[in-house]
Scaffold this active site. Structure first.
Site, PDB file in Angstrom:
ATOM      1  CE  LYS A 141      11.986  -1.270   1.714  1.00 43.46           C
ATOM      2  NZ  LYS A 141      10.702  -1.804   2.214  1.00 43.46           N
TER       3      LYS A 141
ATOM      4  CD  GLU B 279      -5.169  -4.600   1.999  1.00 50.26           C
ATOM      5  OE1 GLU B 279      -4.135  -4.025   2.355  1.00 50.26           O
ATOM      6  OE2 GLU B 279      -5.384  -4.942   0.803  1.00 50.26           O
TER       7      GLU B 279
ATOM      8  NE  ARG C 257      -5.695  -2.473  -0.962  1.00 46.77           N
ATOM      9  CZ  ARG C 257      -5.041  -2.147  -2.085  1.00 46.77           C
ATOM     10  NH1 ARG C 257      -4.889  -0.874  -2.413  1.00 46.77           N
ATOM     11  NH2 ARG C 257      -4.531  -3.074  -2.873  1.00 46.77           N
TER      12      ARG C 257
END
Length: 652
Positions: A296, A382, A410
């Site tokens: 990244k 979640e 969610r």
């Protein structure tokens, strides 16, 4: 899009975009300037692709330095993106980006490079993939772990001959290691292995999500990463077997019926082309997962060195990486929540915090630094976060679950089944409630009031300012017989003093903050400041407005609502949430109507319009929704029957 009359251009019809940017006469020819769409890319020779990757990476850095956005993820997939579009015949072949934080290189190669100058701005492209934006985005995304399920659906449609694509086309899901840890990704893999359809899953493994990933899958992928041999050994193995696995034993993916190969170097564009071409040409054996190692922030030193790898940035100086941030006059609501929770936890050892892979975004990274044993980052999960917190509550802990409004959606079944029905004292800190600005339609916190307000026994609060937020954290901590939630927006407070040791509020009691006589505005949350500003505008044209702060949507202050209705000709409820929220609670409490002496009081609900609101600034979105102060004043004045208000309010 929900914006002024000027509509954003469509990249599916790219006539508005220049095919080639101007270059200096003496500069070497630019490969990137010759590419408007992937068909142009596929005319390049393989040896030109590394040079193109360098140009694309630099162009993305320059573009995002002016607009801000999600930079680190895209920097890590430049070579992979080029290889995908070089090998696969997009848009006939389908590329599905999970979450799609990493989609900027993809957008720049698919007709949207010039349009990126307005990235995440009104009239510009979204920060995520969007079916409305381009044929090269076959599936929209912004929430995590959806790509494998979507890819399987597209592959099933292909195999049934109903998706309109070329017969036998490829379907590719690109999913990060963080997103791969989400429960829905496992559900998708489980069903993909069972159905055995020809789908390519590219696991983009940079060992980093928004924050460092958590969970047992991290260790499994770490063991696989450690098995990646050097380049010469990898290529020797690829000469023998086009898609070799370097794992010591069958992987989790193999056990699920998805053939594993890799790991490979995601920054070696030639290697990526060879691997992806082999996967494209593989017609037997069902689904395959290609493990790709990336970094990244790759190729830009300030991003690679940053703690979050420049995951999300504002405008910045390219040379130094320094971001252009003005000093805030007041702390953010997120910081106030974090500070108050830390102080409460110092007094009460039963308080714990739960986050779903968002410790920094929710402010719980600071809580974790002080109370690591009472902080639980459960990963992108979640549903699990909610039920885990329910278990904590059963065990005598006081859990605070800090999740963005858009992501809390969610875990809704768990909120209903595992928390509300059992009346467990789980406390939900709902960050980014309301309009969120540049992240746009997929991240608006519009629906939490409606989907929580219908649940029996829930206490729902929203602060008008940062001092009220501190009091609501204390209130939630004190509620021990039922679930509670408090919602607060993205951004900074107004600079009011914050109590050091806030006292809990009386549940279900609001307050009047300004007395008037003609109309009443009952505001819920931070719209209070706009209600007061609208009242100032109304006063200029002779309309006297009472302004009240509800504080609670459930239980709503029925006595306050009845008082306002009885003493005013018009009562306006105001909230930055979808229909079915606070206004519904007020109308229910009043029995659908109220009386003013012998005359009925008309009740008007002011909330978000019944449409999805696209990206822009928060101020623009408030205006599009008719919830900025001038729009509110105009709407109230028109309902009151006052004339001449458009001219007065337009001058503001």
């Amino acid at each position: 899009m929900d914006m002024p009359e000027t509509a954003s251009p469509s990249s599916a019809d790219p006539s508005h975009l220049p095919r080639r940017a101007a270059v200096d006469a003496g500069a070497p020819p630019s490969l990137l300037d010759g590419i408007a769409f992937p068909a142009d890319l596929r005319r390049l020779a393989p040896h030109q692709l590394p040079h193109l990757a360098a140009e694309l990476r630099q162009a993305m850095i320059q573009s995002v330095s002016r607009t801000g956005g999600h930079l680190g993820s895209g920097l890590g997939v430049v070579e992979l993106t080029i290889a995908l579009h070089y090998v696969f015949d997009t848009p006939g072949d389908k590329l599905i980006w999970d979450v799609s934080h990493q989609c900027y290189p993809h957008k720049m190669l698919t007709g949207r490079r010039a349009w990126m100058a307005r990235l995440r701005q009104s009239g510009g492209p979204a920060g995520f993939t969007s079916r409305q934006e381009s044929d090269y985005d076959p599936f929209g995304a912004a929430h995590s772990s959806t790509s494998i399920s979507a890819a399987l659906g597209l592959a099933a449609a292909r195999d049934l001959g109903h998706d309109g694509g070329a017969a036998g086309h490829s379907v590719v899901a690109i999913v990060g290691d963080g997103a791969a840890s989400g429960g829905m990704a496992f559900e998708g893999l489980n069903n993909l292995g069972a159905q055995g359809r020809r789908v390519v899953v590219v696991l983009n493994d940079n060992n980093m999500s928004i924050a460092p990933p958590s969970g047992a899958l991290v260790a499994h992928l770490g063991a696989l990463r450690a098995r990646m041999p050097g380049r010469a050994e990898r290529h020797a193995a690829m000469a023998r077997t086009p898609l070799p696995s370097f794992a010591a034993s069958p992987t989790l993916f193999d056990q699920l019926g998805v053939d594993y190969c890799g790991p490979f170097d995601g920054h070696d564009v030639g290697e990526m082309v060879e691997v992806l071409a082999a996967a494209r040409d593989r017609r037997e054996g069902g689904p395959i997962l290609i493990h790709v190692m990336t970094q990244k922030g790759h190729g830009y030193a300030p991003a690679a060195a940053a703690k979050d790898c420049f995951h999300g940035v504002g405008a910045f100086d390219v040379a130094s990486g320094r971001q252009e941030k003005s000093k805030a006059a007041a702390p953010s609501f997120t910081q106030v929540f974090s500070d108050t929770l830390i102080a409460a936890a110092a007094r009460d050892p039963a308080i714990a915090a739960v986050t779903a892979a968002m410790p920094s975004g929710t402010g719980l990274d600071r809580f974790a630094a002080l109370f690591p044993e009472r902080t639980f980052d459960v990963g992108i999960a979640e549903q699990h976060a909610v039920t885990f917190a329910a278990g904590l509550a059963c065990g005598g802990i006081k859990p605070f679950v800090a999740i963005y409004s858009t992501f809390l959606q969610r875990g809704y079944d768990q909120i209903v089944h595992d928390v509300a029905i059992q009346r467990l004292p789980v406390r939900f800190a709902i960050d980014r409630a309301g309009l969120v600005g540049a992240d746009g339609v997929t991240h608006q916190g519009a629906f939490d009031l409606a989907y929580l307000g219908c649940l029996p026994g829930f206490v729902l609060m929203a602060p008008a300012d940062e001092a009220e937020l501190a009091r609501m954290v204390a209130t939630a901590a004190a509620i021990d017989d039922r679930p509670s939630a408090f919602r607060y927006p993205r951004g900074n407070g107004s600079g009011v003093p914050i109590p050091v040791d806030p006292a809990p509020l009386e549940v279900g009691r609001g307050r009047i903050v300004r007395e008037g006589s003609d109309v009443a505005i009952l505001s819920y949350g931070t719209t209070l400041s706009r209600a007061l500003a609208a009242a100032d505008l109304l006063a200029r044209i002779g309309i006297s407005a009472t302004v009240a702060d509800a504080r609670f949507a459930k239980p709503v202050d029925a006595r306050l609502a009845a008082l306002l209705a009885s003493e005013h000709k018009l009562l306006f409820t105001l909230e930055e949430a979808a229909v079915g929220g606070f206004s519904t609670q007020v109308l229910s409490a009043l029995g659908g109507e109220a009386t003013r002496g012998t005359d009925p009081c008309r009740i008007v609900a002011l909330h978000l319009p019944d449409r999805f609101i696209e990206h822009g600034t928060q101020g623009e979105q408030e205006a599009w929704a008719g919830l900025d102060a001038p729009s509110l004043a105009h709407r109230i004045a028109v309902a009151f029957g006052s004339a001449g208000t458009p001219e007065l309010l337009a001058a503001e």
